[in-house]
Design an enzyme around this catalytic site. Structure first.
Site, PDB file in Angstrom:
ATOM      1  N   SER A 162      22.544  32.677 -17.619  1.00  0.00           N
ATOM      2  CA  SER A 162      22.446  34.132 -17.684  1.00  0.00           C
ATOM      3  C   SER A 162      22.725  34.568 -19.112  1.00  0.00           C
ATOM      4  O   SER A 162      22.990  33.751 -19.995  1.00  0.00           O
ATOM      5  CB  SER A 162      23.460  34.777 -16.734  1.00  0.00           C
ATOM      6  OG  SER A 162      24.787  34.474 -17.152  1.00  0.00           O
ATOM      7  N   LYS A 163      22.690  35.868 -19.345  1.00  0.00           N
ATOM      8  CA  LYS A 163      22.892  36.381 -20.702  1.00  0.00           C
ATOM      9  C   LYS A 163      24.251  35.982 -21.261  1.00  0.00           C
ATOM     10  O   LYS A 163      24.392  35.719 -22.456  1.00  0.00           O
ATOM     11  CB  LYS A 163      22.748  37.906 -20.713  1.00  0.00           C
ATOM     12  CG  LYS A 163      21.304  38.364 -20.578  1.00  0.00           C
ATOM     13  CD  LYS A 163      21.173  39.858 -20.725  1.00  0.00           C
ATOM     14  CE  LYS A 163      19.705  40.287 -20.656  1.00  0.00           C
ATOM     15  NZ  LYS A 163      19.541  41.733 -20.791  1.00  0.00           N
ATOM     16  N   ARG A 164      25.246  35.901 -20.400  1.00  0.00           N
ATOM     17  CA  ARG A 164      26.579  35.548 -20.918  1.00  0.00           C
ATOM     18  C   ARG A 164      26.650  34.089 -21.341  1.00  0.00           C
ATOM     19  O   ARG A 164      27.518  33.693 -22.104  1.00  0.00           O
ATOM     20  CB  ARG A 164      27.658  35.862 -19.877  1.00  0.00           C
ATOM     21  CG  ARG A 164      27.600  35.026 -18.622  1.00  0.00           C
ATOM     22  CD  ARG A 164      28.563  35.551 -17.561  1.00  0.00           C
ATOM     23  NE  ARG A 164      28.411  34.847 -16.310  1.00  0.00           N
ATOM     24  CZ  ARG A 164      29.077  33.741 -16.010  1.00  0.00           C
ATOM     25  NH1 ARG A 164      29.911  33.220 -16.885  1.00  0.00           N
ATOM     26  NH2 ARG A 164      28.908  33.162 -14.837  1.00  0.00           N
ATOM     27  N   HIS A 165      25.739  33.251 -20.847  1.00  0.00           N
ATOM     28  CA  HIS A 165      25.704  31.852 -21.248  1.00  0.00           C
ATOM     29  C   HIS A 165      24.866  31.621 -22.494  1.00  0.00           C
ATOM     30  O   HIS A 165      25.046  30.644 -23.198  1.00  0.00           O
ATOM     31  CB  HIS A 165      25.090  30.984 -20.126  1.00  0.00           C
ATOM     32  CG  HIS A 165      25.858  30.973 -18.849  1.00  0.00           C
ATOM     33  ND1 HIS A 165      25.375  31.538 -17.698  1.00  0.00           N
ATOM     34  CD2 HIS A 165      27.074  30.464 -18.547  1.00  0.00           C
ATOM     35  CE1 HIS A 165      26.259  31.359 -16.730  1.00  0.00           C
ATOM     36  NE2 HIS A 165      27.295  30.718 -17.216  1.00  0.00           N
TER      37      HIS A 165
END
Length: 465
Positions: free
Chosen positions: A244-247
């Site tokens: 996801s974006k946080r990764h």
């Protein structure tokens, strides 16, 4: 001998992210390894969600990663006449047909099938068959066009990553290949593009596996050569969950913004699901020589930010100082920091680049050389001790006349700490705090030598009186 032709076909409904970049890299490298061609195709038929900004983001990302394409970019929206011509051909040959089933009828059909415990699918009510009488087309209803999928047999292919894959045709209903407004659908456009562009190898994410049997059947109906398929497994985040974006599932250009070098990102992506023995660090040229599809793992790859940072640190150490300085200068200017001629930014970069993981951190280290530094009272209080202050005052006086080079500055510092009976950190740490606002830097004499003499004297005098 057939020339290898691969393609990267992103949809501009979002920016080029890390998963797409890996697909592009593997497709590009396979073509380069075999002396083939790599084609860029923008699948922009989703008019509502496609944006010019996303198209530009894809082109910028490809350019930043230096994934040069031999043909393209081709845009599907510019090929509508071709798709419609092929649809007319399929209709004329009986390989496709008009379907007047309304969305409401389809919903009711599927609901009834679910109630009976069946798999929801189109029931073929408008499919022409020998001896079958079709309903009268309703007035005022624009039909879709459906592909007449074979009802028996199997679609079987040897996936170059996943191995043997088989689908029963009975499980595939008749796919819509043109909407009621006449626009062709994704799966159909892909088939015509791959056919027209002579694509020999389709390397893409495994979210497309279920599309493949439908596309193979359409290709066979057209009498086209079926390419070989290689479906790449997904990339998971550091914690093992979907990326996801946080990764890191952000625009590739965000990695540029975050201070990564493109060669580090390329090297990292190459090892996401592919390996060459135990080799971890290699050039793009080596990668192209080594790359094959046999050593792509069919299991999911896991993103590891720590490893990316390690690679980036390696490539920063190797990078030309002038190149790094240009990047750091741009980053400082974006912060509103004016970079002067003294000290020379290249000299700062040369001193600090061994210590940093990103270009942004390198800019952080360079910034105190070009701004007025104001260490906190707490930090100054910790470092400017009663035993250190007299030695620092004497050092400031000696700095007025010493030869302004690191060896002479270092010798003077050692002389002073010897005279005052101090250990090096007792003098070096407060000196660092006064000059750059922090306690840890490269060798303190080298840091002092980077500054103009008058700046060092001014910053020391401000705190020592």
């Amino acid at each position: 001998m057939t020339t290898i032709r691969t393609r990267f076909a992103p949809s501009p409904t979002g920016y080029l992210h890390i998963g797409g970049a890996r697909t592009a890299l593997f497709s590009w490298a396979y073509a380069r390894r075999h002396g083939g061609q790599f084609i860029l195709r923008v699948e922009d038929t989703d008019v509502e969600r496609s944006t010019p900004e996303a198209v530009q983001g894809i082109l910028d990302g490809m350019d930043w990663l230096a994934l040069n394409y031999d043909e393209g970019p081709f845009y599907q929206m510019q090929r509508m006449d071709r798709y419609k011509a092929v649809i007319r051909q399929l209709l004329a040959e009986g390989a496709a047909y008009y379907c007047y089933t309304s969305p409401e009828e389809l919903d009711a059909m599927r609901e009834a099938q679910r109630a009976r415990g069946e798999k929801p699918r189109y029931d073929g009510r408008w499919r022409p068959e020998p001896g079958k009488t079709l309903p009268q087309p309703p007035e005022g209803v624009s039909p879709v066009v459906r592909f007449r999928n074979p009802e028996t047999g199997s679609v079987i292919w040897k996936d170059l990553v996943k191995g043997h894959i088989s689908f029963e045709n009975a499980e595939l209903d008749d796919l819509i290949i043109a909407r009621a407004d006449g626009t062709p659908t994704y799966n159909f456009c892909v088939v015509v593009d791959d056919w027209d562009m002579g694509i020999t190898h389709v390397i893409r994410g495994d979210d497309h596996v279920n599309n493949t049997p439908r596309q193979i059947n359409i290709l066979k109906a057209l009498g086209a050569t079926v390419p070989q398929y290689a479906h790449l497994s997904m990339i998971l985040g550091d914690d093992g969950t979907k990326l996801s974006k946080r990764h890191g599932a952000v625009s590739v250009m965000q990695y540029d913004d975050n201070g990564y070098l493109p060669e580090a990102v390329i090297n990292y992506l190459a090892r996401l699901g592919w390996s060459h023995g135990d080799d971890e660090i290699f050039s793009v040229e080596q990668f192209c020589q080594w790359f094959d599809l046999d050593h792509i793992t069919p299991s999911a790859a896991q993103f590891n930010t720590e490893k990316l940072n390690w690679l980036n640190q390696h490539y920063i150490k190797l990078a030309d100082n002038a190149r790094l300085a240009a990047s750091v200068r741009a980053r400082l200017q974006a912060r509103g920091v004016a970079v002067s001629d003294a000290p020379a930014l290249e000299a700062i970069v040369a001193l600090y680049k061994e210590r940093v993981t990103t270009l942004n951190v390198l800019a952080d280290e360079a910034e105190p050389f070009y701004i007025d530094v104001h260490p906190s009272a707490e930090l100054l209080g910790e470092q400017l001790t009663a035993e250190a202050t007299p030695a620092l005052r004497e050092l400031m006086e000696r700095f007025k006349d010493v030869t302004w080079e690191a060896p002479a500055i270092g010798a003077t510092i050692k002389e002073i700490i010897g005279k005052h009976g101090l250990k090096m950190p007792k003098l070096a740490m407060p000196l660092r705090v006064m000059l750059v606002g922090q306690t840890h830097t490269p060798s303190v004499d080298a840091v002092v030598a980077l500054f103009p003499r008058e700046v060092v004297l001014e910053r020391m005098g401000r705190h020592l009186g």
